[in-house]
Design an enzyme around this catalytic site. Structure first.
Site, PDB file in Angstrom:
ATOM      1  N   GLU A 287       0.732  -1.108  -0.157  1.00 52.64           N
ATOM      2  CA  GLU A 287       0.020  -0.039  -0.071  1.00 52.64           C
ATOM      3  C   GLU A 287       0.973   1.190   0.016  1.00 52.64           C
ATOM      4  OE1 GLU A 287      -4.281  -0.307   1.760  1.00 52.64           O
ATOM      5  OE2 GLU A 287      -3.111   0.575   3.364  1.00 52.64           O
ATOM      6  N   HIS A 308       7.402 -27.009  -0.900  1.00 49.97           N
ATOM      7  CA  HIS A 308       6.572 -28.076  -1.547  1.00 49.97           C
ATOM      8  C   HIS A 308       5.603 -27.632  -2.550  1.00 49.97           C
ATOM      9  CE1 HIS A 308       8.880 -31.087   0.737  1.00 49.97           C
ATOM     10  NE2 HIS A 308       8.947 -29.996   1.659  1.00 49.97           N
ATOM     11  N   LYS A 422     -14.102   0.842  -4.093  1.00 48.83           N
ATOM     12  CA  LYS A 422     -15.082   1.180  -3.129  1.00 48.83           C
ATOM     13  C   LYS A 422     -16.182   1.872  -3.920  1.00 48.83           C
ATOM     14  CE  LYS A 422     -12.054   1.801   0.956  1.00 48.83           C
ATOM     15  NZ  LYS A 422     -11.640   2.784   1.785  1.00 48.83           N
TER      16      LYS A 422
HETATM   17  O1  PA5 Z   1      -3.130   1.507   5.947  1.00 46.12           O
HETATM   18  C1  PA5 Z   1      -4.156   2.041   5.660  1.00 46.12           C
HETATM   19  O2  PA5 Z   1      -4.524   3.248   5.827  1.00 46.12           O
HETATM   20  C2  PA5 Z   1      -5.477   1.366   5.314  1.00 46.12           C
HETATM   21  O3  PA5 Z   1      -5.210  -0.195   5.197  1.00 46.12           O
HETATM   22  C3  PA5 Z   1      -6.673   1.456   6.417  1.00 46.12           C
HETATM   23  O4  PA5 Z   1      -6.039   0.783   7.689  1.00 46.12           O
HETATM   24  C4  PA5 Z   1      -7.916   0.495   6.126  1.00 46.12           C
HETATM   25  O5  PA5 Z   1      -8.253   0.789   4.887  1.00 46.12           O
HETATM   26  C5  PA5 Z   1      -8.852   0.562   7.342  1.00 46.12           C
HETATM   27  O6  PA5 Z   1      -9.327   1.842   7.389  1.00 46.12           O
HETATM   28  P1  PA5 Z   1     -10.101   2.213   8.612  1.00 46.12           P
HETATM   29  O7  PA5 Z   1      -9.298   2.135   9.714  1.00 46.12           O
HETATM   30  O8  PA5 Z   1     -10.448   3.819   8.522  1.00 46.12           O
HETATM   31  O9  PA5 Z   1     -11.391   1.560   8.674  1.00 46.12           O
END
Ligand code: PA5
Length: 446
Positions: A287, A308, A422
């Protein structure tokens, strides 16, 4: 001060071309400097850099006492969250908890929800919880992410039916200090809450209440984990020369491989309790770096299991890989291979050896084979999988990720690409405000 990580490149260095001393090292030094002084791309999300040093002992005390309260009333605690809001805690819990234990009130199991949208899973979960004394730790920074919000709606509904007026005593919500639906619900319904700092993004939040609360609820020594994190911050932030800084070294190594055409990094472990740490690492790096058409693809394997299956590819598949191996040096408990008079299985050559010795030779054999097969291997060594060393390791990776993202010129602290699915999902589910997109998707036959 405990900072006990070592980075070894004995199975990696022969693959590197000329050391670009003046380029990557210089850039890594500047990236580190920016992180320390709060500058650079994404600088409004750098609260995590010094958070471990800033964590107040009063906050830690409250985390421990709230966790004790939840433990004393639960056989099962459901951690609701997705991405950075659950992976860090799960990684620490899986790394440090015994593999097998019998949960009971006062020593609950931790199970997970809100990290996907599968109906069958949630239906079975609701059924299971009907017969368990359960509590919930719901975590969402935005307070509006669909997966955890939906799971919480389902579980809160059950909690109300099961516990009536006392249901709110079974919920801890970790969310933004002021904004979002979860903060609002917490105020209206009277949940116990912890706040996520504004300047810490999800995947860098395991050392905040996002990670600390569930880690404490799981019965792990959360003070030791937090100390391991802080010790790593103290150590790594004091090493301002990039060559001496382990996070810089890792960031530089992986970017050198990337620039030489190795687009995939495989994080491997020979310790099943570290498999979720690999998932956390994948999220952190994927990310943070996968944007603007760039980024090393973070993959993971659990060995020797995957030798394996994926072992064939690692040894002889496309040569666009490098490997990083997590190597705790000691197993906390370790059976010795017994001798057998008849030796029908032919394993007497191992008699008297501890399992860890067999695993150690498997690791060395694998590293030698993979590097001979043209896959450079970096080793990250640490004493064991106790909470202090997992704290060391996670801070090391976070800092390296911030540096590494800067080396490829991206902002490692945002995730604009996550919005695309989303928007489509909301349009397809008929959420208001998404009508135009819905029409476009319909026109494509979706
Ligand atoms: O690293 C990040 O910012 C994301 O992976 C969020 O943690 C994830 O989308 C969850 O978001 P939220 O805590 O707002 O529900």
């Amino acid at each position: 001060m405990t900072f006990s990580l070592e980075l070894k490149d004995r199975f990696a260095s022969e693959f590197l071309g000329k050391d670009p001393k003046n380029e990557l090292w210089k850039d890594a030094g500047s990236a580190l400097e920016n992180l320390i002084s709060g500058k650079g791309k994404g600088s409004d999300f750098l609260g995590w850099v010094r958070y471990p040093q800033r964590l107040l002992s009063s906050e830690l005390d409250r985390i421990v006492s709230e966790a004790e309260r939840i433990r004393s009333q639960s056989e099962t605690v459901v951690l609701i969250g997705i991405g950075g809001s659950y992976l860090g805690a799960k990684a620490v819990i899986d790394a440090t908890k015994p593999h097998f234990f019998r949960p009971k009130i006062g020593s609950p199991e931790i199970i997970y929800a809100g990290h996907h949208l599968d109906g069958r899973y949630h239906s079975e979960l609701l059924k299971y919880l009907e017969t368990r004394e359960f509590s919930i730790n719901v975590i969402s920074k935005s307070g509006t992410t669909t997966e955890p919000a939906l799971a919480f709606r389902l579980l809160w509904n059950l909690a109300k039916k099961k516990y009536g007026d006392r249901a709110s005593q079974r919920v801890i919500a970790t969310t933004d200090s002021a904004k979002g639906a979860l903060r609002k619900m917490s105020e209206v319904l009277g949940f116990s809450t912890f706040s996520i700092p504004d300047d810490v993004g999800g995947r860098y939040s395991v050392s905040t209440p996002v990670g600390l609360v569930p880690i404490a609820i799981a019965g792990i020594d959360v003070r030791t984990f937090a100390a391991g994190f802080r010790d790593a911050a103290d150590h790594l932030l004091s090493k301002t020369s990039p060559e001496e800084n382990l996070s810089c070294r890792y960031a530089v190594l992986r970017n050198r491989f990337y620039r030489e055409g190795r687009k995939i990094e495989v994080l491997s472990n020979f310790t099943p309790s570290l498999s979720t740490l690999t998932e956390w690492w994948k999220q952190l790096y994927g990310e943070s770096e996968g944007k603007d058409g760039k980024g090393i693809f973070p993959a993971g394997v659990n060995l020797t299991t995957d030798l394996h299956s994926m072992g064939q590819y690692l040894q002889e598949g496309e040569r666009n890989l490098f490997e990083t191996v997590l190597r705790p040096e000691e197993a906390s408990a370790d059976p010795v291979v017994p001798a057998d008079e008849e030796d029908l299985d032919g394993l007497n050559f191992l008699a008297g050896k501890p399992m860890r010795e067999v695993n150690r030779q498997a690791i060395l054999g694998t590293l030698a084979a993979h590097s001979e097969g043209n896959v450079p291997c970096i080793e990250i060594c640490f004493p064991d999988t106790g909470p202090e060393y997992i704290g060391n390791l996670m801070y090391f990776f976070e800092l390296a990720c911030g540096i590494s993202g800067s080396l490829s010129g991206v902002n490692p602290f945002d995730q604009p690409g996550v919005e695309a699915y989303k928007r489509n999902m909301f349009a397809l589910l008929g959420k208001s405000g998404f009508e135009e997109l819905r029409e476009k998707l319909r026109a494509k036959g979706i």
